[in-house]
Design an enzyme around this catalytic site. Structure first.
Site, PDB file in Angstrom:
ATOM      1  N   ASP A   1       0.809  -1.224   0.000  1.00 20.16           N
ATOM      2  CA  ASP A   1       0.000   0.000   0.000  1.00 20.16           C
ATOM      3  C   ASP A   1       0.840   1.271   0.000  1.00 20.16           C
ATOM      4  OD1 ASP A   1       1.004  -0.096   2.551  1.00 20.16           O
ATOM      5  OD2 ASP A   1      -0.881   0.383   3.548  1.00 20.16           O
ATOM      6  N   GLU A   2       2.096   1.178  -0.403  1.00 15.18           N
ATOM      7  CA  GLU A   2       2.941   2.362  -0.382  1.00 15.18           C
ATOM      8  C   GLU A   2       3.983   2.276  -1.491  1.00 15.18           C
ATOM      9  OE1 GLU A   2       5.018   5.134   3.055  1.00 15.18           O
ATOM     10  OE2 GLU A   2       4.807   2.976   3.394  1.00 15.18           O
TER      11      GLU A   2
END
Length: 290
Positions: free
Chosen positions: A31-32
């Site tokens: 998620d990054e």
């Protein structure tokens, strides 16, 4: 309990949005990621405008919030992304960087965990301002090679590039039409133009694949895809265009006008390798829609 398949699926959708703007993407986790948008596909001059668009698309398409950090290097962009979570947008301009860093608690610096933070505090270093007053010799004496990283970060220096380590699995292009179309002759003409552009990209990138995917977005913004795999590689117009027309036959558009047409060629062998557990980062590659 965890739902890793769901997380991976959502991550793929998020990265597909990223790829609308740049292919220079360095994933940090599911998620990054870092995005280098210095040269971006849409020619947007301000990175903050790109961040706003990405945040909006993630909210509209996935019903999720995302935080974005914008700056001139990876260290500051990471700091900025954490600054106003969970739905933040923070820009650190070059002229603001030193003042911003001076106020940062030492725990916010890259690579400073609880043990290092405790040692920093024992040395009288609790924020970026105090860290900046330390000499390179002093920091390397106490922290070894990573001391040089602390020294540079305290001064807003981070020369590490955004590194997109990935295997290209597909190449594609799409065309948003000036007006919705439903006449077969008009659709075939637009399909031809997209196919020509696709072949140019395949040749420019020297990419070979066996699966053609047709993407159609209708006037109401609903969309479908149709795919077909061939034994021969799809590298020429006389192979791609007939296959694209065949895929189009399964699409009902006479009463459902078309707004966008896209084509992509993918390599199914790499997709099989991914399913067998190839390095996680491979799951982040998508069609190069523009």
């Amino acid at each position: 309990s965890g739902r890793m398949d769901v997380y991976k699926s959502v991550s793929r959708q998020i990265h597909e949005i990223f790829h609308e703007y740049t292919d220079i993407i360095e994933p940090l986790s599911l998620d990054e990621a870092f995005l280098d948008v210095t040269e971006n596909k849409k020619g947007i001059s301000l990175a903050v405008d790109i961040a706003k668009e990405i945040k909006q698309k993630i909210r509209e398409q996935l019903n999720l919030v995302a935080s974005a950090g914008i700056s001139y290097n990876k260290f500051l962009a990471k700091i900025a992304s954490d600054y106003r979570k969970p739905d933040g947008l923070c820009t650190i301009h070059p002229e603001q960087a030193l003042d911003f860093i001076a106020r940062l608690p030492i725990e916010s610096f890259w690579g400073v965990g609880p043990v290092t933070a405790k040692k920093m505090h024992m040395l009288g270093i609790s924020n970026g301002f105090q860290l900046r007053k330390c000499s390179l010799e002093m920091l390397t004496a106490h922290f070894g090679k990573v001391g040089a990283l602390y020294y540079e970060c305290a001064r807003g220096i981070d020369e590490r590039p955004v590194e997109a380590v990935r295997i290209r699995k597909s190449i594609g292009c799409e065309r948003t039409l000036e007006r919705d179309i439903s006449a077969r002759s008009s659709v075939i003409i637009e399909l031809y133009h997209v196919a020509v552009e696709l072949i140019e990209r395949l040749q420019r990138k020297d990419f070979k694949g066996n699966t053609l995917t047709l993407k159609i977005k209708f006037h109401d913004f609903s969309q479908i895809t149709r795919s077909m795999t061939q034994s021969q590689e799809l590298t020429t117009l006389d192979r791609v265009l007939p296959l694209a027309k065949e895929l189009l036959k399964s699409v009902e558009y006479e009463q459902h006008p078309i707004r966008l047409i896209g084509l992509s060629v993918s390599n199914p062998k790499e997709e099989v390798d991914e399913q067998r557990g190839t390095w996680e980062q491979l799951s982040f590659e998508f069609s190069e829609w523009e």
